[in-house]
Design a protein around this motif. Structure first.
Motif, PDB file in Angstrom:
ATOM      1  N   MET A   1      -2.351  -4.765  -1.690  1.00 36.26           N
ATOM      2  CA  MET A   1      -1.917  -4.438  -1.710  1.00 36.26           C
ATOM      3  C   MET A   1      -0.824  -5.676  -1.472  1.00 36.26           C
ATOM      4  O   MET A   1      -1.983  -6.838  -1.058  1.00 36.26           O
ATOM      5  N   PRO A   2       0.210  -6.118  -1.942  1.00 35.19           N
ATOM      6  CA  PRO A   2       1.183  -4.915  -2.623  1.00 35.19           C
ATOM      7  C   PRO A   2       0.734  -4.825  -4.515  1.00 35.19           C
ATOM      8  O   PRO A   2       0.000  -5.822  -4.622  1.00 35.19           O
TER       9      PRO A   2
ATOM     10  N   SER B   1       5.001   7.393   3.934  1.00 35.00           N
ATOM     11  CA  SER B   1       4.518   8.058   4.083  1.00 35.00           C
ATOM     12  C   SER B   1       3.404   8.063   4.525  1.00 35.00           C
ATOM     13  O   SER B   1       2.796   8.416   5.961  1.00 35.00           O
ATOM     14  N   GLU B   2       2.340   6.892   3.883  1.00 42.59           N
ATOM     15  CA  GLU B   2       1.278   6.097   4.715  1.00 42.59           C
ATOM     16  C   GLU B   2       1.843   5.359   5.454  1.00 42.59           C
ATOM     17  O   GLU B   2       0.548   5.050   7.086  1.00 42.59           O
ATOM     18  N   LEU B   3       2.645   5.042   5.651  1.00 34.66           N
ATOM     19  CA  LEU B   3       3.184   3.431   6.733  1.00 34.66           C
ATOM     20  C   LEU B   3       4.358   3.517   6.811  1.00 34.66           C
ATOM     21  O   LEU B   3       5.008   3.047   5.485  1.00 34.66           O
ATOM     22  N   ASN B   4       5.566   3.392   7.795  1.00 38.78           N
ATOM     23  CA  ASN B   4       6.634   2.924   8.013  1.00 38.78           C
ATOM     24  C   ASN B   4       6.703   2.413   8.719  1.00 38.78           C
ATOM     25  O   ASN B   4       6.587   2.720  10.195  1.00 38.78           O
ATOM     26  N   PHE B   5       6.854   0.705   8.772  1.00 34.12           N
ATOM     27  CA  PHE B   5       7.179  -0.283   9.486  1.00 34.12           C
ATOM     28  C   PHE B   5       7.726  -0.224  10.342  1.00 34.12           C
ATOM     29  O   PHE B   5       8.431  -0.570  11.710  1.00 34.12           O
ATOM     30  N   ASN B   6       8.674   1.224  10.184  1.00 36.19           N
ATOM     31  CA  ASN B   6      10.501   1.254  11.340  1.00 36.19           C
ATOM     32  C   ASN B   6       9.434   2.340  12.035  1.00 36.19           C
ATOM     33  O   ASN B   6      10.815   2.270  13.135  1.00 36.19           O
ATOM     34  N   GLU B   7       8.822   3.098  11.815  1.00 34.86           N
ATOM     35  CA  GLU B   7       9.167   4.085  12.286  1.00 34.86           C
ATOM     36  C   GLU B   7       7.309   3.543  14.616  1.00 34.86           C
ATOM     37  O   GLU B   7       6.692   4.449  14.550  1.00 34.86           O
ATOM     38  N   TRP B   8       6.806   2.733  13.457  1.00 31.64           N
ATOM     39  CA  TRP B   8       5.595   1.669  14.181  1.00 31.64           C
ATOM     40  C   TRP B   8       5.348   2.106  15.849  1.00 31.64           C
ATOM     41  O   TRP B   8       4.277   2.748  15.424  1.00 31.64           O
ATOM     42  N   SER B   9       6.268   1.827  16.576  1.00 30.89           N
ATOM     43  CA  SER B   9       6.287   2.697  17.786  1.00 30.89           C
ATOM     44  C   SER B   9       5.960   3.946  17.724  1.00 30.89           C
ATOM     45  O   SER B   9       5.981   3.938  19.465  1.00 30.89           O
ATOM     46  N   ASN B  10       6.321   4.823  16.911  1.00 33.39           N
ATOM     47  CA  ASN B  10       5.892   6.109  17.380  1.00 33.39           C
ATOM     48  C   ASN B  10       4.740   6.196  17.012  1.00 33.39           C
ATOM     49  O   ASN B  10       3.615   7.485  17.256  1.00 33.39           O
TER      50      ASN B  10
ATOM     51  N   ASN C   1      -7.440  -4.258   5.285  1.00 32.16           N
ATOM     52  CA  ASN C   1      -8.393  -4.398   4.638  1.00 32.16           C
ATOM     53  C   ASN C   1      -7.075  -4.536   2.977  1.00 32.16           C
ATOM     54  O   ASN C   1      -7.907  -5.221   1.962  1.00 32.16           O
ATOM     55  N   GLN C   2      -6.526  -3.704   3.066  1.00 27.74           N
ATOM     56  CA  GLN C   2      -5.674  -3.400   1.856  1.00 27.74           C
ATOM     57  C   GLN C   2      -5.452  -5.560   1.655  1.00 27.74           C
ATOM     58  O   GLN C   2      -4.760  -5.375   0.038  1.00 27.74           O
ATOM     59  N   ILE C   3      -4.632  -5.730   1.850  1.00 29.40           N
ATOM     60  CA  ILE C   3      -4.299  -7.198   1.581  1.00 29.40           C
ATOM     61  C   ILE C   3      -5.101  -8.102   2.264  1.00 29.40           C
ATOM     62  O   ILE C   3      -5.118  -8.864   0.445  1.00 29.40           O
TER      63      ILE C   3
ATOM     64  N   ASN D   1      -3.507   1.809  14.946  1.00 24.33           N
ATOM     65  CA  ASN D   1      -5.323   0.722  14.958  1.00 24.33           C
ATOM     66  C   ASN D   1      -5.345   1.337  13.525  1.00 24.33           C
ATOM     67  O   ASN D   1      -6.202   0.387  12.598  1.00 24.33           O
ATOM     68  N   SER D   2      -5.703   2.656  13.504  1.00 25.36           N
ATOM     69  CA  SER D   2      -6.282   2.433  11.751  1.00 25.36           C
ATOM     70  C   SER D   2      -5.522   1.848  10.733  1.00 25.36           C
ATOM     71  O   SER D   2      -5.800   1.260   9.987  1.00 25.36           O
ATOM     72  N   LYS D   3      -3.685   2.154  10.804  1.00 22.35           N
ATOM     73  CA  LYS D   3      -2.904   1.749  10.409  1.00 22.35           C
ATOM     74  C   LYS D   3      -3.453   0.663  10.208  1.00 22.35           C
ATOM     75  O   LYS D   3      -3.066  -0.616   8.507  1.00 22.35           O
ATOM     76  N   LEU D   4      -3.217  -0.348  11.110  1.00 18.93           N
ATOM     77  CA  LEU D   4      -3.448  -2.377  10.772  1.00 18.93           C
ATOM     78  C   LEU D   4      -4.992  -2.270  10.226  1.00 18.93           C
ATOM     79  O   LEU D   4      -5.418  -3.435   9.251  1.00 18.93           O
ATOM     80  N   LYS D   5      -6.138  -1.512  10.122  1.00 21.66           N
ATOM     81  CA  LYS D   5      -7.312  -1.996   9.538  1.00 21.66           C
ATOM     82  C   LYS D   5      -6.711  -1.070   8.037  1.00 21.66           C
ATOM     83  O   LYS D   5      -7.302  -2.336   7.111  1.00 21.66           O
ATOM     84  N   SER D   6      -6.489  -0.507   8.020  1.00 23.32           N
ATOM     85  CA  SER D   6      -6.308  -0.728   6.294  1.00 23.32           C
ATOM     86  C   SER D   6      -4.950  -1.670   5.804  1.00 23.32           C
ATOM     87  O   SER D   6      -5.053  -1.942   4.738  1.00 23.32           O
TER      88      SER D   6
END
Lengths: 152, 207
Positions: free
Chosen positions: A118-119, A87-96, A111-113, A103-108
């Motif tokens: 993460m992991p 629900s936070e991030l699904n790589f399979n759904e990326w282009s949706n 940051n988290q890596i 941009n927000s997801k990439l930022k997170s």
């Protein structure tokens, strides 16, 4: 006292056996959707391998389950984690995702890596191979930054 | 031996409650998820219907200087959040994030043109995620999301217009340079709070 102990053990045993029969949802799919991050962005092989190894179990529609996953209550624990991860991030759904959300997801992601959130520890505790070494971290971060900059 | 039995008993009770609890938890989540996807579906139908009806007329309906009450509320919530971060108040920022999330969820985009609706939807979806994170995170993490949220709100205001003057302010130090919005000209830095309260400058006035 002995009687109580016996009753408790029996209840416990029944409960433990009982919960094995509760149906669960498995996060598995053979289809690699066209919207997948790796298909859309086509990163170098080493990057895709790292992402698959360290991220895709919880952030895609296909989990490579460990052998103990069918034992309750472990199954619930995994199910909960995977649900939350997707629900936070699904790589399979990326282009949706809209560019704004990408941009927000990439930022997170970055940051988290970077902060080694993460992991997560609960995952790497068993999946030792999922931990990024310093050089791997660099490779993934560089790649993610490149993708982020290409959005602008 | 007695002690052993007691611990075993306690262990049993803990295990049973744990398993029943995690079971209940799961169910709750399921129903919640169901509701969400239903709501999303409804949104889609609504959207496509709207597009058909409004294609021709919607552009005339929008006047950039009449800010809808929804948009006003969102900006007000954002300001409450910003002030909480300025005051280094994690708790208050969390509750402001929650309020913002609620108002974003009920944000009505139907008054806008089809193009604006699409953009607003993107903005609201993104902002919701940031608001949600802010509502449950420690302050450093709140500030990370606040940066992205600030961009969303700025872009939102560009579409909805604003009745009060807003000041776009800029802190060159935080995360390679970060912007935020304020109702006051005077700079009070939400990214650093008391650590560097007056760091930053006014970049733009938005009327």
């Amino acid at each position: 006292m002995k009687k109580i102990l016996r009753i408790i053990s029996i209840i416990l045993l029944i409960a433990l056996v009982g919960i094995q029969f509760v149906p669960t949802e498995r996060n598995q799919s053979d289809i690699e959707p066209k919207t997948d991050f790796l298909l859309v962005n086509n990163p170098p092989k080493n990057v895709s391998a790292l992402l698959r190894e360290s991220c895709y179990d919880c952030h895609s529609n296909n989990t490579d389950y460990p052998w103990y996953n069918k034992v309750q209550p472990i199954t619930w624990f995994l199910e909960h984690h995977i649900k939350e991860g997707k629900s936070e991030l699904n790589f399979n759904e990326w282009s949706n995702y809209s560019d704004r959300r990408k941009n927000s997801k990439l930022k997170s992601i970055i940051n988290q890596i970077k902060d080694a959130e993460m992991p997560p520890a609960s995952y790497t505790l068993i999946h030792r191979e999922a931990i990024f070494s310093n050089s791997e971290k660099e490779v993934v971060l560089d790649y993610m930054k490149r993708i982020r900059d290409s959005l602008k | 031996m007695k002690k052993f039995k007691a611990t075993l008993g306690i262990l049993a009770i803990v295990l049973v409650t744990l398993t029943t609890m995690s079971c209940r938890d799961n169910k709750k989540e399921d129903s919640h998820d169901g509701m969400n996807s239903e709501m999303m579906d409804e949104g889609h139908h609504h959207d496509s219907a709207m597009n058909h009806d409004n294609m021709g007329t919607s552009t005339e309906m929008m006047d950039s200087h009449t800010q809808s009450s929804d948009a006003k509320q969102v900006v007000a919530d954002y300001m409450t959040l910003k002030d909480a971060l300025v005051a280094d108040d994690n708790q208050k920022a969390q509750s402001a994030g929650k309020t913002l999330l609620n108002h974003l969820e009920s944000f009505d985009v139907s008054k806008y043109s089809a193009q604006q609706q699409k953009e607003l939807k993107d903005i609201v979806d993104d902002a919701k995620e940031h608001a949600e994170h802010i509502s449950e995170s420690p302050i450093a993490h709140q500030r990370e999301h606040f940066k992205l949220l600030s961009k969303d709100i700025t872009d939102m205001v560009a579409i909805t217009g604003t009745e009060t003057t807003l000041y776009q302010q800029f802190c060159p130090m935080y995360d390679g340079g970060s912007e935020w919005l304020s109702m006051n000209k005077e700079v009070k830095n939400p990214y650093y709070g008391s650590k560097m309260l007056n760091c930053g400058r006014v970049q733009k006035e938005i009327n």
